[in-house]
Design a protein around this motif. Structure first.
Motif, PDB file in Angstrom:
ATOM      1  N   ASN A 232       7.879  11.262  -8.381  1.00 31.68           N
ATOM      2  CA  ASN A 232       7.551  11.032  -6.978  1.00 31.68           C
ATOM      3  C   ASN A 232       8.645  11.586  -6.080  1.00 31.68           C
ATOM      4  O   ASN A 232       9.833  11.334  -6.285  1.00 31.68           O
ATOM      5  N   ALA A 233       8.250  12.364  -5.074  1.00 29.50           N
ATOM      6  CA  ALA A 233       9.231  12.983  -4.185  1.00 29.50           C
ATOM      7  C   ALA A 233       9.865  11.977  -3.242  1.00 29.50           C
ATOM      8  O   ALA A 233      10.934  12.239  -2.692  1.00 29.50           O
ATOM      9  N   LEU A 234       9.226  10.828  -3.021  1.00 30.59           N
ATOM     10  CA  LEU A 234       9.750   9.808  -2.099  1.00 30.59           C
ATOM     11  C   LEU A 234      10.359   8.623  -2.831  1.00 30.59           C
ATOM     12  O   LEU A 234      10.398   7.510  -2.307  1.00 30.59           O
ATOM     13  N   ARG A 235      10.838   8.848  -4.053  1.00 29.71           N
ATOM     14  CA  ARG A 235      11.366   7.742  -4.845  1.00 29.71           C
ATOM     15  C   ARG A 235      12.665   7.190  -4.270  1.00 29.71           C
ATOM     16  O   ARG A 235      13.040   6.048  -4.560  1.00 29.71           O
ATOM     17  N   ASN A 236      13.386   7.993  -3.449  1.00 26.22           N
ATOM     18  CA  ASN A 236      14.664   7.527  -2.902  1.00 26.22           C
ATOM     19  C   ASN A 236      14.494   6.626  -1.692  1.00 26.22           C
ATOM     20  O   ASN A 236      15.396   5.873  -1.350  1.00 26.22           O
ATOM     21  N   THR A 237      13.355   6.710  -1.017  1.00 25.93           N
ATOM     22  CA  THR A 237      13.154   5.924   0.210  1.00 25.93           C
ATOM     23  C   THR A 237      12.031   4.913   0.097  1.00 25.93           C
ATOM     24  O   THR A 237      11.864   4.091   0.999  1.00 25.93           O
ATOM     25  N   THR A 238      11.234   4.979  -0.938  1.00 23.38           N
ATOM     26  CA  THR A 238      10.159   4.014  -1.123  1.00 23.38           C
ATOM     27  C   THR A 238      10.200   3.473  -2.548  1.00 23.38           C
ATOM     28  O   THR A 238      10.818   4.061  -3.435  1.00 23.38           O
ATOM     29  N   THR A 239       9.538   2.350  -2.727  1.00 23.08           N
ATOM     30  CA  THR A 239       9.465   1.719  -4.041  1.00 23.08           C
ATOM     31  C   THR A 239       8.012   1.509  -4.426  1.00 23.08           C
ATOM     32  O   THR A 239       7.110   1.531  -3.573  1.00 23.08           O
ATOM     33  N   ILE A 240       7.799   1.301  -5.693  1.00 28.76           N
ATOM     34  CA  ILE A 240       6.447   1.061  -6.183  1.00 28.76           C
ATOM     35  C   ILE A 240       6.051  -0.370  -5.832  1.00 28.76           C
ATOM     36  O   ILE A 240       6.775  -1.320  -6.129  1.00 28.76           O
ATOM     37  N   GLY A 241       4.933  -0.509  -5.142  1.00 25.23           N
ATOM     38  CA  GLY A 241       4.486  -1.821  -4.707  1.00 25.23           C
ATOM     39  C   GLY A 241       3.827  -2.602  -5.831  1.00 25.23           C
ATOM     40  O   GLY A 241       3.570  -2.098  -6.926  1.00 25.23           O
ATOM     41  N   ASN A 242       3.534  -3.851  -5.520  1.00 28.46           N
ATOM     42  CA  ASN A 242       2.852  -4.723  -6.461  1.00 28.46           C
ATOM     43  C   ASN A 242       1.584  -5.248  -5.811  1.00 28.46           C
ATOM     44  O   ASN A 242       1.163  -4.796  -4.743  1.00 28.46           O
ATOM     45  N   GLU A 243       0.962  -6.203  -6.461  1.00 30.39           N
ATOM     46  CA  GLU A 243      -0.287  -6.753  -5.937  1.00 30.39           C
ATOM     47  C   GLU A 243      -0.081  -7.498  -4.626  1.00 30.39           C
ATOM     48  O   GLU A 243      -0.966  -7.527  -3.769  1.00 30.39           O
ATOM     49  N   VAL A 244       1.090  -8.095  -4.473  1.00 29.57           N
ATOM     50  CA  VAL A 244       1.378  -8.806  -3.223  1.00 29.57           C
ATOM     51  C   VAL A 244       1.421  -7.838  -2.049  1.00 29.57           C
ATOM     52  O   VAL A 244       0.854  -8.096  -0.972  1.00 29.57           O
ATOM     53  N   GLU A 245       2.077  -6.691  -2.238  1.00 26.60           N
ATOM     54  CA  GLU A 245       2.133  -5.692  -1.170  1.00 26.60           C
ATOM     55  C   GLU A 245       0.748  -5.128  -0.870  1.00 26.60           C
ATOM     56  O   GLU A 245       0.410  -4.862   0.289  1.00 26.60           O
ATOM     57  N   ARG A 246      -0.033  -4.948  -1.892  1.00 26.70           N
ATOM     58  CA  ARG A 246      -1.399  -4.440  -1.675  1.00 26.70           C
ATOM     59  C   ARG A 246      -2.235  -5.442  -0.887  1.00 26.70           C
ATOM     60  O   ARG A 246      -2.979  -5.070   0.031  1.00 26.70           O
ATOM     61  N   GLU A 247      -2.126  -6.715  -1.230  1.00 32.23           N
ATOM     62  CA  GLU A 247      -2.852  -7.731  -0.484  1.00 32.23           C
ATOM     63  C   GLU A 247      -2.385  -7.803   0.965  1.00 32.23           C
ATOM     64  O   GLU A 247      -3.191  -8.003   1.874  1.00 32.23           O
ATOM     65  N   ARG A 248      -1.099  -7.606   1.196  1.00 30.69           N
ATOM     66  CA  ARG A 248      -0.591  -7.641   2.567  1.00 30.69           C
ATOM     67  C   ARG A 248      -1.160  -6.496   3.389  1.00 30.69           C
ATOM     68  O   ARG A 248      -1.491  -6.664   4.567  1.00 30.69           O
ATOM     69  N   VAL A 249      -1.279  -5.317   2.776  1.00 31.62           N
ATOM     70  CA  VAL A 249      -1.844  -4.169   3.495  1.00 31.62           C
ATOM     71  C   VAL A 249      -3.281  -4.443   3.893  1.00 31.62           C
ATOM     72  O   VAL A 249      -3.689  -4.231   5.051  1.00 31.62           O
ATOM     73  N   TYR A 250      -4.069  -4.932   2.960  1.00 29.17           N
ATOM     74  CA  TYR A 250      -5.482  -5.185   3.269  1.00 29.17           C
ATOM     75  C   TYR A 250      -5.659  -6.398   4.176  1.00 29.17           C
ATOM     76  O   TYR A 250      -6.643  -6.474   4.910  1.00 29.17           O
ATOM     77  N   ASP A 251      -4.744  -7.333   4.117  1.00 30.49           N
ATOM     78  CA  ASP A 251      -4.785  -8.435   5.080  1.00 30.49           C
ATOM     79  C   ASP A 251      -4.560  -7.937   6.499  1.00 30.49           C
ATOM     80  O   ASP A 251      -5.231  -8.371   7.438  1.00 30.49           O
ATOM     81  N   THR A 252      -3.604  -7.016   6.648  1.00 26.27           N
ATOM     82  CA  THR A 252      -3.288  -6.507   7.979  1.00 26.27           C
ATOM     83  C   THR A 252      -4.424  -5.675   8.550  1.00 26.27           C
ATOM     84  O   THR A 252      -4.692  -5.705   9.754  1.00 26.27           O
TER      85      THR A 252
END
Length: 622
Positions: A232-252
């Motif tokens: 991944n080209a953005l590995r230095n500034t982003t991290t791999i999300g989990n189910e909690v982050e995915r739920e937060r995105v769809y909640d928003t």
């Protein structure tokens, strides 16, 4: 080496204390002329003062050489160069040697002298050597000298330390630093310098550190190829999300916006139901109370509900009467002559005062209703006190409601001005006002109760905007020329859509930044439904507080000229007939709307509360 009389006295006192020369008469000493001990008596020789020369504190004498040869310490000979008395700018350590031979006893005492100051930062002196030659000593004396050698060494060390301290006070040099420098000829500067040079070796540092995988000799092409195949080209500034982050995105994006909009819409209809109750239920109750009073012709103390209705009707009548005397066209042209930026400033100031008055009027109206309760249930002897209390509370509520009515009227005139204007003033007002609202709310920390109150404020604001649109519609009916309805509808839709979008974005990101789940808005809706059903909630802060007196004054003030413009100019009885007919028709329409909205809210509240009771811990998945 240079000698002083005090030094000679010190050396021979030590020797005389350790060996008693008067006990053995077989010892013959060869003494020089400068020897201070002659025939067992210490003689201190003082130099004669020179009248032609100034007296000096430290005078040097030529070194006194003994006739017999002096054996020097081999360690001192190995470390001290005969030509130079310093090695790398540092003086060698002081040596003490004692030698005893069959023919003579020789004592060599060397003491540091720090009087001569040289070098940078450190002062080093010369070695003073004191020699005593004893000839013709017997074996017995030699053995005694050897036996007392350790005592002589200890005493000489003590005397030497005292002498060093005295010399240091005279020359101003610290002994500890000098001794430390003599003990380490090279010092620690060189080693630190070498360590620093070693640490500045960048290539060596990069090669020795196992954590640094980047090499200095890597070419740009090799670096680019490694980056291209590393994943991944953005590995230095982003991290791999989990189910909690995915739920937060769809909640928003999905779950929270429609829950928030549903809550605001239900709050809007609750405000509309209260507004229609003020215009329909309250006049009906007052008419029924007056009819009962006229029919029975017996005055009886009114109940708390009847006193509350009478108080609200009195406030409404006074507000409408004062607003009728206000020249709306004059205020309209005064505001229309201002620039766009000034319209934005005026509208925001009025909106702030609108929220303040809404909050304050709720407290004032609660105080008034409390007074009505006390007046209705007070004993006859305390009725006078409660009557005066009721009058004061009524006057305060009337003044606060009238002020709020004028603020809402000015805000409605401002919005009407920007809608009618042809210089995109409405768009500029909406953009500046709505995005200022986002900026002032989104990036702040909110608790659950604060978000609850913020949603209710948005519901009240939505109702006030609807009242402003009704004001604009009435003004267009009275004063607009040409086709104006399509323009009014498009502008009204723009205002409502922008308000909805801003509320959704604001609450979505407030919930995201404050870690609020979408189910919390479902809990807010449940509390609002319980309030609609008149169910006692846990806290009064969870209730939606809305005072419809000021909006009702503005709406009545706006619609009255519209009705008056369509009345016929016939004789008075016919005119009164049309007034009563239009009033009855309006009442029937408002009552029908009130019944429809009230029943709809009751059904929805009952269904939603029962649905929430079936869920454990109020986890709503609707």
């Amino acid at each position: 080496m240079a000698l002083r009389s005090d030094d000679r006295k010190l050396s021979f006192e030590v020797l005389s204390n350790s060996i008693s020369f008067e006990e053995d008469e077989s010892l013959f000493f060869y003494r020089s002329n400068s020897d201070p001990i002659q025939n067992g008596v210490v003689v201190q020789s003082k130099p004669k003062p020179n009248p032609n020369r100034k007296k000096r504190k430290h005078r040097r004498k030529k070194p006194i050489h003994s006739e017999s040869s002096i054996r020097e310490d081999p360690i001192a000979e190995a470390t001290l160069d005969p030509d130079t008395s310093r090695t790398n700018g540092l003086e060698s350590n002081c040596t003490h040697s004692y030698s005893v031979e069959s023919s003579s006893v020789c004592t060599v005492v060397t003491e540091p002298d720090f009087q001569n100051v040289r070098g940078e930062g450190f002062n080093f002196g010369e070695l003073r050597q004191r020699s005593v030659s004893i000839s013709g000593a017997s074996d017995d004396a030699a053995s005694r000298v050897g036996g007392d050698n350790e005592k002589v060494k200890e005493k000489e060390k003590e005397k030497e330390k005292e002498k060093e301290e005295e010399d240091d006070e005279e020359s101003g040099v610290e002994v500890s630093s000098a001794v430390k420098q003599r003990a380490e000829p090279n010092g620690s500067v060189g080693s630190k310098k070498l360590e620093t040079e070693r640490s500045l070796d960048w290539k060596r540092l990069m090669a020795d550190d196992p954590n640094l995988s980047f090499t200095v000799d890597k070419s740009p092409l090799k670096y680019f190829m490694e980056e291209m195949y590393n994943g991944n080209a953005l590995r230095n500034t982003t991290t791999i999300g989990n189910e909690v982050e995915r739920e937060r995105v769809y909640d928003t994006i999905f779950r929270l916006p429609w829950r928030c909009e549903l809550l605001i819409d239900v709050g809007f209809f609750v405000c509309l139901d209260s507004f229609l109750s003020l215009l329909t239920i309250m006049p009906t109750r007052i008419v029924m109370t007056l009819w009962r009073l006229l029919r029975t012709r017996q005055f009886k103390m009114w109940s708390a509900a009847e006193l509350s209705d009478f108080s609200c009707f009195l406030i409404l009548a006074c507000g409408v009467t004062l607003l009728q005397r206000t020249d709306i066209s004059l205020i309209y042209h005064m505001i229309r002559g201002q620039g766009t930026i000034k319209l934005y400033v005026v509208y925001n100031i009025l909106e702030i005062f609108d929220r303040l008055c809404q909050n304050f009027n709720g407290d004032v109206l609660q105080t008034l209703f409390n007074s009505t309760e006390g007046l209705a249930s007070c004993p006859p002897e305390n009725r006078r006190i409660w009557v005066w209390r009721f009058i004061f509370d009524e006057a305060l509520a009337m003044g606060a409601s009238i002020v709020h009515s004028f603020i809402l009227l000015a805000q409605a005139i401002t919005l009407s001005t920007v809608i009618v204007a042809h210089n995109n003033a409405l768009l500029a007002l909406l953009v500046s006002n709505n995005f200022a609202e986002i900026k002032s709310n989104v990036f702040k920390r909110f608790s659950k109760d604060n978000i609850h109150g913020l949603v209710y404020f948005d519901s009240v604001e939505r109702f006030h905007i609807s009242a402003f649109m009704l004001f604009v519609l009435a003004q267009n009916i009275l004063e607009a020329e040409g086709p104006w309805f399509e323009s009014f509808v498009s502008n009204a839709l723009m205002v409502f859509i922008c308000e909805m979008a801003i509320d959704i974005i604001k609450h979505s990101f407030i919930a995201k930044f404050n870690d609020i789940k979408p189910t919390v808005y479902s809990e807010f809706l449940e509390d609002l439904c319980k309030q609609t059903l008149n169910t006692q909630t846990e806290s009064a802060k969870k209730n939606l507080t809305f005072v419809p007196l000021a909006p009702a004054c503005v709406v009545i003030r706006v619609l009255t000229p519209v009705y008056a413009a369509h009345l016929p100019y016939n004789p008075l009885p016919w005119r009164l007939f049309w007034i009563l007919f239009l009033s009855a028709m309006t009442y029937v329409m408002l009552t029908s709307l009130k019944v429809m909205i009230g029943m709809g809210l009751q059904k929805h509240a009952t269904w939603y509360v029962n649905r929430c009771r079936k869920r454990k811990h109020h986890l709503h998945y609707d």
